[in-house]
Design a protein around this motif. Structure first.
Motif, PDB file in Angstrom:
ATOM      1  N   ILE A   1      17.083 -16.154  49.654  1.00  0.00           N
ATOM      2  CA  ILE A   1      18.692 -15.985  49.929  1.00  0.00           C
ATOM      3  C   ILE A   1      18.635 -15.939  51.337  1.00  0.00           C
ATOM      4  CG2 ILE A   1      20.732 -14.579  49.590  1.00  0.00           C
ATOM      5  CD1 ILE A   1      19.592 -14.002  46.855  1.00  0.00           C
TER       6      ILE A   1
ATOM      7  N   MET B   1      27.427 -22.560  51.779  1.00  0.00           N
ATOM      8  CA  MET B   1      27.070 -22.585  50.383  1.00  0.00           C
ATOM      9  C   MET B   1      26.436 -21.441  49.718  1.00  0.00           C
ATOM     10  SD  MET B   1      26.715 -25.196  48.271  1.00  0.00           S
ATOM     11  CE  MET B   1      26.940 -24.653  46.820  1.00  0.00           C
ATOM     12  N   VAL B   2      25.584 -20.731  50.408  1.00  0.00           N
ATOM     13  CA  VAL B   2      25.202 -19.433  49.897  1.00  0.00           C
ATOM     14  C   VAL B   2      26.342 -18.583  49.333  1.00  0.00           C
ATOM     15  CG1 VAL B   2      23.744 -17.468  50.146  1.00  0.00           C
ATOM     16  CG2 VAL B   2      22.911 -19.624  51.053  1.00  0.00           C
ATOM     17  N   GLY B   3      27.379 -18.308  50.213  1.00  0.00           N
ATOM     18  CA  GLY B   3      28.591 -17.691  49.631  1.00  0.00           C
ATOM     19  C   GLY B   3      29.160 -18.319  48.341  1.00  0.00           C
ATOM     20  N   HIS B   4      29.390 -19.800  48.266  1.00  0.00           N
ATOM     21  CA  HIS B   4      29.806 -20.200  47.205  1.00  0.00           C
ATOM     22  C   HIS B   4      28.925 -20.110  45.863  1.00  0.00           C
ATOM     23  CE1 HIS B   4      32.825 -21.954  49.446  1.00  0.00           C
ATOM     24  NE2 HIS B   4      32.037 -22.839  50.098  1.00  0.00           N
ATOM     25  N   LEU B   5      27.622 -20.028  46.064  1.00  0.00           N
ATOM     26  CA  LEU B   5      26.771 -19.617  44.938  1.00  0.00           C
ATOM     27  C   LEU B   5      26.922 -17.981  44.586  1.00  0.00           C
ATOM     28  CD1 LEU B   5      23.616 -21.571  46.051  1.00  0.00           C
ATOM     29  CD2 LEU B   5      25.315 -22.034  44.230  1.00  0.00           C
ATOM     30  N   GLY B   6      27.465 -17.426  45.439  1.00  0.00           N
ATOM     31  CA  GLY B   6      28.032 -16.050  44.853  1.00  0.00           C
ATOM     32  C   GLY B   6      27.156 -14.916  45.527  1.00  0.00           C
ATOM     33  N   HIS B   7      26.630 -15.267  46.704  1.00  0.00           N
ATOM     34  CA  HIS B   7      25.842 -14.092  47.529  1.00  0.00           C
ATOM     35  C   HIS B   7      26.820 -13.616  48.548  1.00  0.00           C
ATOM     36  CE1 HIS B   7      22.562 -15.444  44.941  1.00  0.00           C
ATOM     37  NE2 HIS B   7      22.322 -16.699  45.668  1.00  0.00           N
ATOM     38  N   ASN B   8      26.597 -12.389  48.752  1.00  0.00           N
ATOM     39  CA  ASN B   8      27.341 -11.705  49.786  1.00  0.00           C
ATOM     40  C   ASN B   8      26.981 -11.912  51.292  1.00  0.00           C
ATOM     41  OD1 ASN B   8      28.912  -9.892  51.332  1.00  0.00           O
ATOM     42  ND2 ASN B   8      28.627  -8.384  49.882  1.00  0.00           N
TER      43      ASN B   8
END
Ligand SMILES: Nc1ncnc2c1ncn2[C@@H]1O[C@H](COP(=O)(O)OP(=O)(O)OP(=O)(O)O)[C@@H](O)[C@H]1O
Ligand SMILES: [Mg+2]
Lengths: 310, 235
Positions: free
Chosen positions: A167, A177-184
């Motif tokens: 991550i 993109m990492v934010g859109h996948l739900g990672h803070n």
């Protein structure tokens, strides 16, 4: 012969310390897009924290606690400082880290004074580890070697073999993109900044007593760490590792060479002109990092392993 | 009547001074498939980005009864809104499997599909599970991004131009995959240029022009509206 073996060992140790410092910087660079000028200040904080903690407890507690504290200071700086400055662009961020470096310098001078403090190698490790060709090798250096290699292995494992590491790597290149996948992502950035500072702090803890712990240590180390990061290639951990080792070895070997220009001229069959001939190879050692920096920017601006230009 | 899952009211968005979205209205029911059509540059991707919090939204966006305008992207994702951007954004230096792992929001909460089940459904991806995602073909990358977002178990997924730049045969496959996602009960907001795909899958069509919705209707109605196509779609 023993000069070569010892220089090799010392060079590797110096290189590993440099890597410990630059690994955090290069990760933080990937994340922010700018170099953190205050990075070496966290190295200095590590040494001073360790000195104070070791004073009231012992070195082993300092070895754990000091990097953690430095990491917390770093995380706080990211959360309450950099994050708000970030909105105003790269120049603002750069100036912020500049200001921070001087601020930490001054704070260190106020608390611990302008002179070097007596931060020593722990007694338990203050003995010659082995003897080679009649010369003794200090145990503490072997300890630095072990801690550095351990840190290197841990860093590699976390980044490449755990989900959290994946991550982090993805967030460095594709934060949206990492934010859109739900990672803070803000929390990831704070942790990376904190961890990078903690690594610099650890380098300070184990390097401060091996070298010197004084208010100039950040200013001395700072430029060299930048060289490592730029020569290795901004944002590349592998590159930083190669550059750190290269620099560590080259500098240590240069210092170990007794020859002067007069000797070289002699070997070449030239007559030694008085002033030029007096310059020793060893005295050129401090020049090496900056010579490398200038050369690499000219011939390979991406650095050894980098994927982007400055 | 059930409540809409997503409601967009008077949505505006800006890039610097340029006013790109000028009051977008939109509703999506649970499990519904919506196509968002429009010419290049009218603001379809910006609508998606504003809903997802990547572009600051001005207006009211409600998802499952909760205001999401102004929330951080990761919070929006956790409410069950998935996003497959135009840029696809696979992680090229990681394997296909690792990309899928990163789609999982919470390792403790199993989603509709496990990674193995996902790979079973897509033999192309299964074959390349341990290859770097960067070497996949365009169609495979598109499938991977959709699968990755599905690993996060969304209830609504916004898919932006999934067939752009793909060969006709692959376009067909990607279309089938989107139909499969819809059958699994996931609502879809599909931004698409290719009418063949959009009209096959969608239950309702929105057409966008100059930052506003200029037409709303069923595919059947839309097919009769040559005027709308001429004014807002054909180049
Ligand atoms: N980051 C940006 N900065 C400034 N302007 C932008 C930016 N992104 C898009 N725009 C402009 O905003 C308008 C809408 O862009 P958007 O990407 O939403 O269009 P679109 O409908 O998705 O079309 P397409 O994907 O075919 O380009 C365009 O005029 C575009 O030039
Ligand atoms: Mg678009």
């Amino acid at each position: 012969m023993e000069t070569i073996v010892f220089s090799l060992l010392n060079g590797v140790i110096y290189g590993l310390l440099l890597f410990m410092l630059s690994s955090g910087l290069t990760l933080i660079f990937s994340m922010m897009g700018v170099l953190n000028f205050a990075h070496a200040s966290f190295y200095m904080l590590g040494a001073y924290f360790a000195y104070s903690i070791a004073g009231v407890t012992n070195f082993w507690i300092a070895l754990i606690l000091a990097p953690v504290l430095v990491g917390l200071v770093g995380a706080a700086v990211e959360k309450w400082g950099l994050r708000s400055v970030h909105a105003n662009g790269h120049v603002a961020e750069l100036l912020f880290t500049f200001g921070l470096a001087y601020l930490i310098d001054e704070v260190v001078k106020i608390i611990w004074g302008r002179n070097a403090v007596d931060y020593r190698v722990p007694e338990l490790l203050d003995f010659p580890m082995f003897e080679l060709f009649g010369a003794q090798y200090p145990a503490y250096r072997v300890f630095i070697l072990l801690v550095s290699v351990g840190m290197l292995a841990a860093l590699w494992f976390i980044l490449n073999r755990t989900r959290a590491g994946l991550i982090i790597q993805a967030a460095l290149t594709h934060p949206h993109m990492v934010g859109h996948l739900g990672h803070n992502v803000p929390r990831i950035f704070m942790s990376v900044f904190g961890a990078g500072c903690a690594l610099a702090g650890l380098a300070g803890v184990i390097g401060g007593n091996y070298l010197v712990t004084d208010p100039a240590m950040a200013v001395q180390m700072g430029p060299i760490v930048f060289v490592v990061v730029v020569v290795g290639g901004l944002g590349s951990l592998t590159g930083a590792f190669l550059a750190a080792m290269l620099l560590g070895l080259m500098q240590t070997f240069a210092v170990g060479i007794d020859a002067s220009f007069a000797d070289i001229f002699g070997w070449l069959g030239l007559s030694a002109t008085s002033e030029l001939g007096g310059i020793t190879i060893a005295s050129l050692a401090p020049m090496i990092p900056f010579l490398m920096l200038v050369l690499i920017l000219m011939v390979r601006p991406r650095g050894l392993m980098g994927d982007r230009e400055l | 009547m059930t409540e809409p899952m997503l409601t967009v009211k008077d949505l505006h968005a800006f890039y610097g001074k340029s006013h790109v979205l000028r009051g977008v209205h939109m509703e999506i029911m649970p499990g519904e498939v919506i196509a968002l059509l429009g010419r290049n540059g009218v603001g379809r991707s910006t609508t998606a980005k504003a809903i997802m919090g990547e572009v600051p939204p001005k207006g009211e966006i409600t998802f499952k009864g909760q205001r999401i305008d102004g929330l951080e992207s990761y919070r929006i994702a956790h409410l069950g809104l998935g996003y497959v951007p135009e840029s696809r954004d696979i992680f090229p230096m990681m394997t296909v499997r690792e990309n899928l792992i990163l789609g999982i929001k919470d390792m403790k909460k199993p989603g509709r599909w496990t990674i193995e089940e996902m790979l079973e459904m897509f033999p192309n991806l299964k074959e390349r599970a341990d290859n770097l995602a960067g070497v996949l073909s365009g169609g495979e990358k598109q499938m991977l991004t959709m699968c990755r977002t599905l690993m996060g178990n969304p209830d609504l997924i916004i898919i932006d131009e999934p067939t752009e730049g793909l060969a006709p045969k692959i376009v067909q496959q990607v279309g089938d995959m989107i139909a499969d996602i819809a059958r699994a009960g996931v609502a879809i907001l599909l931004v698409e240029q290719k009418l063949s795909i959009a009209l096959r899958i969608a239950a309702r069509v929105y057409v966008m022009g100059h930052g506003e919705i200029v037409y709303e209707g069923t595919p059947e109605d839309f097919k009769t509206r040559a005027d709308i196509r001429k004014e807002w779609l054909e180049v």
